[in-house]
Design a protein around this motif. Structure first.
Motif: not given
Length: 109
Positions: A101-109, A84-90, A77-82
């Protein structure tokens, strides 16, 4: 004996593709924080889950990412927030009333 050794061939194994530049970026970002290993493990877990789903956008729970990463759910949870702020994932966090509910993750380029 060398004759008993089986050599794996690329066409018969599943791959978990990662962008090397993201791994380098994570090493650089977390250098000196004693968290490089955790960050890389979580990135590994995210890419493994994406690979299992066969797409860069996937539905998953934090617990399933934690299992794939080998770290605690709280760390994910902590690193996903990081990330996301680093724009590695949405991340699209979803709820139904008060229930998560389950979240929807997107790996960004």
């Amino acid at each position: 004996m060398m004759n008993d050794v089986k050599v794996r061939t690329r066409d018969k194994i599943a791959h978990c593709w990662q962008e090397k530049k993201v791994r380098r970026f994570l090493r650089q970002q977390y250098d000196g924080t004693n968290s490089i290993g955790t960050a890389l493990n979580i990135y590994d877990g995210l890419t493994e889950v994406a690979s299992n789903k066969g797409r860069d956008e996937f539905e998953a729970s934090y617990a399933s990412i934690a299992t794939a990463s080998g770290v605690s759910k709280r760390s994910v949870i902590r690193f996903v927030d990081d990330f996301e702020s680093l724009r590695l994932i949405k991340v699209e966090r979803r709820t139904e009333g008060k229930r998560s509910l389950k979240s929807i993750f997107t790996l960004l380029a």
